[in-house]
Scaffold this active site. Structure first.
Site, PDB file in Angstrom:
ATOM      1  CE  LYS A  22       3.716   4.188  -9.574  1.00  0.00           C
ATOM      2  NZ  LYS A  22       3.823   3.259  -8.435  1.00  0.00           N
ATOM      3  CG  ASN A  23       6.642   0.982 -10.295  1.00  0.00           C
ATOM      4  OD1 ASN A  23       6.158   1.791  -9.506  1.00  0.00           O
ATOM      5  ND2 ASN A  23       5.943   0.009 -10.856  1.00  0.00           N
ATOM      6  NE  ARG A  94       3.458  -4.581  -2.232  1.00  0.00           N
ATOM      7  CZ  ARG A  94       3.492  -5.606  -1.408  1.00  0.00           C
ATOM      8  NH1 ARG A  94       2.718  -5.616  -0.344  1.00  0.00           N
ATOM      9  NH2 ARG A  94       4.294  -6.623  -1.625  1.00  0.00           N
ATOM     10  CB  CYS A 118      -3.138  -0.699  -5.393  1.00  0.00           C
ATOM     11  SG  CYS A 118      -2.680   0.708  -6.383  1.00  0.00           S
ATOM     12  NE  ARG A 123       0.526  -5.212  -4.238  1.00  0.00           N
ATOM     13  CZ  ARG A 123       0.703  -4.073  -4.891  1.00  0.00           C
ATOM     14  NH1 ARG A 123      -0.229  -3.161  -4.889  1.00  0.00           N
ATOM     15  NH2 ARG A 123       1.805  -3.843  -5.560  1.00  0.00           N
ATOM     16  CG  ASP A 307       2.088  -2.246 -12.704  1.00  0.00           C
ATOM     17  OD1 ASP A 307       1.274  -2.821 -11.974  1.00  0.00           O
ATOM     18  OD2 ASP A 307       3.154  -1.752 -12.285  1.00  0.00           O
ATOM     19  CB  ILE A 329       1.316 -10.509 -10.951  1.00  0.00           C
ATOM     20  CG1 ILE A 329       2.062 -10.846 -12.248  1.00  0.00           C
ATOM     21  CG2 ILE A 329       2.268  -9.904  -9.916  1.00  0.00           C
ATOM     22  CD1 ILE A 329       3.256 -11.747 -12.116  1.00  0.00           C
ATOM     23  NE  ARG A 399      -0.371   5.530  -5.023  1.00  0.00           N
ATOM     24  CZ  ARG A 399      -0.389   4.195  -5.034  1.00  0.00           C
ATOM     25  NH1 ARG A 399      -1.522   3.551  -5.009  1.00  0.00           N
ATOM     26  NH2 ARG A 399       0.734   3.514  -5.057  1.00  0.00           N
TER      27      ARG A 399
END
Ligand code: UD1
Length: 420
Positions: A22-23, A94, A118, A123, A307, A329, A399
């Protein structure tokens, strides 16, 4: 709103196909804004975030079409007709901020709503904006929107990121590909998804040196052309199902998974007692003997990914001994902890660290999902728990995880989606 019901305690056994990342897919889709020619992406996962990105690109004038019946190959193309990324789409995801660099580099203008995503901390996007300013962009914040513009083209610059932000690296890399002259991006993030984006940009005609390192040197070109690119497998999905196999004491083949992208996850899981063997078409994961506590700290790649923090915490909840899990993070990324404790886990949070004391068994309970990775961690806990767990508010899960209940059920889990 859908929920997922799990009756736990069954060891998983079988094969799980790992989808495209996904990323990687999200920034790669925004790279479609960088050329007037066709960009074809293969191995695209079928996720709500991908549909959201397709809607965003469509309203910029870029059509996203299926090339194959299975919906896993997308063709992107069209002329940019609108430079505004509206709040209604951006608030859902985002990663929408990743249209900023490409739009600015291509047509000299972008108006992008400040992002949501999220609920895992503040962020900000200051690093994206400062970098673009260094490349000659004018940035104004007005009414919740970022308005970025440049006279002529962006200019190459030397930009040192104070923190290796994934999104800022991607936005600046895409902007630099079409800037005038040389850009040096230093202290950048080097996640495999960034390498995937850089590889695709090179296939489109970009000139990038240092791919895979924390220093990228980009010689801007006048235009990029079309290309066909295959997206890497999802390393977070891989790590998540590896935890599922280990938690249930099962044995699962993760087809298409890549061990070399797992970084600290493979090392940590092995140290905790999880066997991971590379095979021709993926990875075989099983629990060797007992699991035991191993401390981790989340870090940029190749460190332990934030993650995977929630999923790892569930693994540690049923391991022998204690483990300290430190989140560096994102602030506020322990929202899964109270829910896990309701299922019998023993986790205490002190600031950015959590002490997880292993228990012999978790017990099923109704729980509430709060963000994407927290949602899947509750599913893992349900697989390990005695009795029935119902995970409510699972829309976050859709998602980022494709067909999670089908993939787990095919390996023997007692899991079903309850739609209302
Ligand atoms: C990406 C991933 C996300 C992952 C994260 C960290 C995508 C679509 N999402 O998110 O799943 O959890 O990397 O691996 O790839 N920050 C600033 N200013 C900025 C940018 C970031 O302060 O301009 C801070 C953030 O608030 C956060 C940290 O840097 O604390 C990491 O953010 P970043 O690496 O940018 O994550 P994302 O790209 O948003």
């Amino acid at each position: 709103m859908d929920s997922i019901r799990i009756r736990g305690g069954k060891p998983l056994s079988g094969r799980i196909a790992i989808g495209g990342a996904k990323n990687a897919a999200l920034p790669l889709m925004t790279a479609g804004l960088l050329t007037e020619q066709r960009l074809v992406l293969e191995n695209v996962p079928q996720l709500a975030d991908i549909s959201t990105m397709a809607s965003l690109l469509a309203q910029h004038g870029i059509a996203v079409d299926n090339v194959t019946d299975d919906g896993r190959s997308l063709s992107l193309g069209g002329a940019i007709s609108n430079t505004e990324a509206p709040y209604d789409i951006v608030r859902k995801m985002r990663a929408s901020i990743l249209v900023l660099g490409p739009l600015l580099a291509r047509v000299g203008e972008a108006r992008v709503s400040l992002p949501g995503g999220c609920a895992i901390g503040t962020r900000p996007v200051d690093l994206h904006l400062k970098g673009l300013e260094q490349m000659g962009a004018r940035i104004d914040l007005d009414g919740g929107y970022i308005h970025a513009s440049v006279q002529g083209r962006l200019r190459g610059a030397t930009i040192v990121l104070p923190f290796a932000s994934v999104g800022a690296t991607e936005n600046l890399l895409m902007a630099a590909a079409l800037a005038d002259g040389q850009t040096v991006l230093a202290n950048v993030a080097r996640e495999p998804e960034i390498t995937d984006l850089a590889d695709c940009l090179v296939a489109m005609g970009a000139r990038i040196a240092g791919i895979g390192t924390d220093r990228l040197t980009i010689e801007g070109v006048d235009a990029l052309h079309g290309a066909t690119h295959r997206i890497i497998p999802d390393r977070i999905e891989t790590g998540t199902y590896a935890c599922a196999a280990a938690i249930t004491g099962g044995e699962v083949r993760l087809v298409n998974a890549r061990l070399d992208h797992l970084g600290a996850v493979a090392r940590t899981l092995r140290e905790a007692g999880v066997e991971m063997t590379e095979e021709a078409d993926g990875l075989l994961v099983r629990r060797a003997n007992g699991l035991h506590g191993v401390d981790v700290m989340t870090e940029p790649y190749p460190g332990f990914p934030t993650d995977m923090q929630a999923q790892y915490m569930v693994l540690m909840s049923v391991a022998e001994g204690a483990a300290m899990v430190t989140e560096t993070i994102f602030e506020n990324r322990f929202m899964h902890v109270p829910e896990l404790n309701r299922m019998g886990a023993r986790i205490n949070v002190h600031g950015a660290s959590a002490i997880v004391r292993g228990v012999s068994a978790l017990s099923g309970a109704p729980v509430m999902a709060t963000d994407l990775r927290a949602s899947v961690s509750l599913i893992l806990a349900g697989l390990a728990a005695k009795g029935e767990t119902v995970v409510n508010r699972v829309y976050h899960l859709d998602r980022g995880y494709e067909a999670v209940e089908q993939k787990l059920a095919a390996c023997g889990a007692d899991i079903e989606r309850l739609s209302r």
